[in-house]
Design an enzyme around this catalytic site. Structure first.
Site, PDB file in Angstrom:
ATOM      1  N   MET B   1     -23.276   9.527 -23.550  1.00 40.15           N
ATOM      2  CA  MET B   1     -22.696   9.382 -22.215  1.00 40.15           C
ATOM      3  C   MET B   1     -23.739   8.907 -21.205  1.00 40.15           C
ATOM      4  O   MET B   1     -24.078   7.754 -21.198  1.00 40.15           O
ATOM      5  CB  MET B   1     -22.085  10.701 -21.771  1.00 40.15           C
ATOM      6  CG  MET B   1     -20.611  10.534 -21.508  1.00 40.15           C
ATOM      7  SD  MET B   1     -19.915  11.997 -20.786  1.00 40.15           S
ATOM      8  CE  MET B   1     -18.201  11.590 -20.915  1.00 40.15           C
ATOM      9  N   CYS B   2     -24.304   9.751 -20.428  1.00 39.39           N
ATOM     10  CA  CYS B   2     -25.237   9.461 -19.332  1.00 39.39           C
ATOM     11  C   CYS B   2     -24.474   9.060 -18.075  1.00 39.39           C
ATOM     12  O   CYS B   2     -23.371   8.542 -18.163  1.00 39.39           O
ATOM     13  CB  CYS B   2     -26.237   8.347 -19.629  1.00 39.39           C
ATOM     14  SG  CYS B   2     -27.370   8.707 -20.972  1.00 39.39           S
ATOM     15  N   GLY B   3     -25.088   9.334 -16.954  1.00 41.34           N
ATOM     16  CA  GLY B   3     -24.498   8.959 -15.674  1.00 41.34           C
ATOM     17  C   GLY B   3     -25.502   8.186 -14.854  1.00 41.34           C
ATOM     18  O   GLY B   3     -26.710   8.437 -14.925  1.00 41.34           O
ATOM     19  N   ARG B  32     -22.177  14.467 -17.311  1.00 38.91           N
ATOM     20  CA  ARG B  32     -22.350  13.268 -18.130  1.00 38.91           C
ATOM     21  C   ARG B  32     -23.739  13.210 -18.755  1.00 38.91           C
ATOM     22  O   ARG B  32     -23.948  12.466 -19.716  1.00 38.91           O
ATOM     23  CB  ARG B  32     -22.154  11.992 -17.282  1.00 38.91           C
ATOM     24  CG  ARG B  32     -20.735  11.685 -16.898  1.00 38.91           C
ATOM     25  CD  ARG B  32     -20.661  10.299 -16.255  1.00 38.91           C
ATOM     26  NE  ARG B  32     -20.887   9.264 -17.239  1.00 38.91           N
ATOM     27  CZ  ARG B  32     -19.929   8.609 -17.873  1.00 38.91           C
ATOM     28  NH1 ARG B  32     -18.675   8.857 -17.610  1.00 38.91           N
ATOM     29  NH2 ARG B  32     -20.218   7.690 -18.768  1.00 38.91           N
ATOM     30  N   THR B 149     -28.551  10.642 -14.971  1.00 39.32           N
ATOM     31  CA  THR B 149     -28.442  11.895 -15.712  1.00 39.32           C
ATOM     32  C   THR B 149     -28.320  11.525 -17.178  1.00 39.32           C
ATOM     33  O   THR B 149     -27.530  10.646 -17.524  1.00 39.32           O
ATOM     34  CB  THR B 149     -27.229  12.722 -15.267  1.00 39.32           C
ATOM     35  OG1 THR B 149     -26.023  12.027 -15.600  1.00 39.32           O
ATOM     36  CG2 THR B 149     -27.259  12.986 -13.757  1.00 39.32           C
TER      37      THR B 149
END
Lengths: 236, 303
Positions: B1-3, B32, B149
């Protein structure tokens, strides 16, 4: 069972937890006194808004919605007054889901029935793996729309992006504007009277007026991919 | 994911509260990327002839004052250091590349996070929520900022593996996605003299941009090069001294939303991060097209 007429139930997501809202909406499926009209305030892009509804109620989302809004919808009429995130009305079964703004990727993905209306643009993979639902996009649809679409109908009033209808089965696609490119095994087909009346029916259902069904072009499967070859039947 | 989040201020008011706005955006992206978080802020320009470095040492009690005093003795000027948790911003009375080389030679125990005249990078492992609190992100002002993130996929969860990655003076990169040919590209870039600290795929993207621009490419050209040379999924956001740029891979696997009002330009992985900003409901909102470079610069926005 009866619907309470005239009243609007307003739920403010700034104050009410999302799960509580969705539970109340789910409870309408079996409620003795059904609340027929809901307004969701301050959605602020929350995910999974009004998912899994199973009652003939009207739900208005007063702002932008996040991912998977109105997923698995049955019977309900859900309107997003704003934009919707990824996976709008995923696997819709029946009812109507309308977005007044744009929808992100994979709107109406795997939808089996009902109608999805995007009044702005739909992003990539709109109607991917469509299984019977109808989709009307007033703006344009992004790349890989109707990828592997099995059945159902899609009407795009604007343009379609790259690889429209890649590996398509029996879904019918109608595009009024340009198509950047067709996907594998997707071809243009002749627009006949039955198609013009089908477009007219879908435009009317979506509330689109003043558009001539004759302006659209029809696309569908050439039925040439290996999946259509009887010699390959044993592979499945 | 990651944000990913990014915010570009068009007014003094947004500039003054940039950190508070960016922190709110980052918190929305907490889930995320719960493994680590980081931010790059463009703020507080170093005086003419000087530059500033953001440095990291795992020990919060590290003697930054001594390092700053040595720098002042070497390059002149008053010692200037601002510690923020286990990071510190040191103003050095010389050009950024010279300052960077000096720290590398004299203080191999500290890690360089960023170098330039306006950039500051802070990043650390742990929940973004905790990071934002610990580093006082909300207190920072600035002209623009990026945040990230991380939900780790390709390499270990470490400070060095956190984003943003410095990609040159006043430049940084944040990435959502995963690259599949990063080992090959890293080998090639090492041959070109680019150094890497981790096995992280995003660091390779950062190194790639650094190399292309070293070879004379503009940022837009370097980003366009990514489309040909990097295989995988990505939404990249790149911070520059004057603005930022956004690029999605040709299939647009990873999400990105852009929004603009008269007061700001914002980008985020999801709208809910943008929803925290004043006037978000009335903003012009759109999704960046795949394989298309979008960039904002201060002069162009002001015009």
């Amino acid at each position: 069972m009866s619907a309470t007429a005239g009243t609007v139930e307003r739920v403010d997501l700034a104050a009410t937890p999302l799960r509580e809202l969705n539970q109340r909406l789910h409870d309408q499926a079996t409620a003795a006194e059904r609340i027929g009209h809901w307004q969701i305030l301050n959605p602020s892009g929350a995910h999974a808004l009004a998912c899994g509804l199973d009652a003939p109620i009207e739900v208005e989302i007063m702002g932008h919605a996040g991912y998977y809004c109105a997923g698995m919808n049955k019977l309900a009429a859900v309107t997003v007054h704003g934009n919707a995130g990824v996976g709008l009305a995923e696997n819709i079964m029946s009812g109507v889901v309308r977005v007044t703004g744009n929808a992100s990727q994979a709107a109406a993905a795997t939808g089996r029935g009902g109608l999805v209306i995007v009044e702005g643009d739909a992003s990539a993979r709109c109607g991917i793996s469509l299984k019977g639902a109808d989709v009307v996009v007033r703006g344009s649809a992004g790349h890989m729309s109707a990828f592997m679409a099995q059945t159902g109908r899609m009407v795009v009033l604007g343009d379609a992006g790259d690889a429209l209808g890649d590996s398509i089965y029996e879904a019918r696609l109608y595009v009024r504007g340009s198509v950047k490119s067709l996907g594998a095994d997707c071809v243009e087909k002749e627009l006949e009277d039955e198609h013009r009346s089908e477009i007219a029916e879908l435009l009317a259902a979506a509330g689109v007026e003043g558009v001539d069904p004759g302006e659209f072009r029809r696309y569908g499967s050439a039925r040439k991919l290996y999946t259509f070859h009887v010699d390959n039947a044993g592979s499945y | 994911m990651c944000g990913i989040v990014g915010l570009f201020a068009k007014t003094d008011d947004v500039q003054a509260r940039l950190g508070a706005h960016l922190a709110s955006m980052l918190l929305e992206m907490n889930d995320r990327g719960p493994d680590s978080a980081g931010v790059a802020f463009y703020r507080d320009p170093a005086p003419a002839g000087a530059s500033k470095l953001t440095l990291h040492h795992p020990d919060v009690a590290y003697d930054w004052a001594a390092l700053a005093a040595e720098a002042a003795a070497e390059f002149g000027g008053e010692p200037s250091v601002h510690r923020r948790e286990n990071h510190a911003v040191v103003v050095v009375g010389t050009a950024a590349d010279e300052a960077e080389a000096w720290v590398g030679m004299t203080h191999p125990e500290v890690r360089l996070m960023s170098a330039g005249s306006v950039i500051e990078i802070y990043k650390e492992v742990g929940l973004p929520r905790v990071f934002a609190e610990r580093f006082g992100v909300a207190e920072l002002d600035g002209s623009h900022a990026l945040g990230h993130t991380r939900m780790a996929t390709e390499s270990r969860v470490t400070t060095d593996g956190s984003h943003p990655f410095s990609t040159g003076l006043d430049l940084c990169l944040v990435h959502n996605g995963s690259l599949s040919n990063h080992n090959r590209v890293r080998k090639d870039l090492r041959r070109e003299g680019i150094t890497f600290r981790t096995e992280n795929d995003s660091e390779v993207a950062a190194g790639y941009l650094m190399w292309r621009m070293r070879e004379g490419a503009t940022l837009d050209q370097a980003l366009e090069g990514c489309l040909a040379d990097l295989d995988g999924f990505y939404t990249f956001a790149v911070g520059t001294a004057d603005g930022f740029a956004v690029l999605r891979d040709p299939i647009a696997c990873k999400p990105a939303v852009l929004a603009e009002t008269d007061e700001w330009v914002a980008m985020a992985s999801e709208y809910r991060a943008i929803a925290t900003l004043p006037g978000a409901e009335e903003a012009r909102i759109w999704e960046p097209e795949p394989a298309t470079v979008y960039s904002w610069e201060r002069d162009r926005v002001a015009a």
